[in-house]
Enzyme design. Sequence first.
Site, PDB file in Angstrom:
ATOM      1  CB  SER A  83       4.678  13.108  -1.120  1.00 30.34           C
ATOM      2  OG  SER A  83       3.634  11.723  -1.717  1.00 30.34           O
ATOM      3  CG  ASP A 177      -2.532  15.633   1.336  1.00 32.71           C
ATOM      4  OD1 ASP A 177      -2.348  15.079   0.567  1.00 32.71           O
ATOM      5  OD2 ASP A 177      -1.148  15.487   1.873  1.00 32.71           O
ATOM      6  CG  HIS A 211      -0.187  14.939  -2.108  1.00 32.68           C
ATOM      7  ND1 HIS A 211       0.518  14.722  -0.667  1.00 32.68           N
ATOM      8  CD2 HIS A 211       0.400  13.723  -2.498  1.00 32.68           C
ATOM      9  CE1 HIS A 211       1.211  14.436  -0.594  1.00 32.68           C
ATOM     10  NE2 HIS A 211       1.469  13.726  -2.028  1.00 32.68           N
TER      11      HIS A 211
END
Length: 265
Positions: A83, A177, A211
């Site tokens: 991320s 995601d 994600h």
Amino acid sequence: MDSGPGPYPGIIDIYGIGGGLQEYRASLLAGKGFAVMALAYVNYDDLPKTIKSLHLEYFEEAVNYLLSRPEVKGPGIGLLGHSKGGELCISMASFLKGITAATIINGSVVNVGGELYYKDEILPPVGINYHGIKVVKDGLVDIIDALNNPTEGPDQKSVIPVERAECSFLFLVGLDDHNWKSEFYANEASKRLQAHGKEKPQIICYPRTGHYIEPPYIPLCPASLHSLVGRPVIWGGETRAHAMAQVDAWKQLQTFFHRHLGGEK
């Protein structure tokens, strides 16, 4: 696995904007023949409380420190980021020396959330499209369309100059995601690298995967509080497919680091 003082391939492990010091992935990798440094950068001890202003010199110090350790095999180290941590790893690879390989898990090739400084250069954050934030169900928010297109207008200044990087890249992408468009960012990074004569990165895409691609057997996190948004957001992913993706991604990143950093195969 080798025993004794090493030296071992070195890796800096960086997580997302939730902050704190997350050591579980680094600990697991340390058991696989790597010397791993889990690096906090926000909301921990005397570090900044937000990501509004980050300085790459801090990360450069971490790279130099790890390379100076006798347990670490040079001449370069690896980066592992998820991320915002993946985004920071791309920035580190683009601006700093001593990086040989970088694995980016659902990262961004644009600077998000605050300004990034390195010496006399500043990367502004990409703009936010508030109309792209949608409430879906049970009060959860979908932010997949919340960031402006970085290929248009002033937001182009937020794109990380990944073409400067001299390392090898592995992008691990969850195709479901919902934090941001990870596949688009990985492909944009690939285009920029190849347009400047750099090595084509390895991109592995996982269908129905969200994600939070974690080490194997960590349960899927479908939604939770997003510290930047201030509300619970959906992360995407379907339980079985996501679990299988985590098993494969864990193998892929170890193979990638061993190939480019040396060590046990």
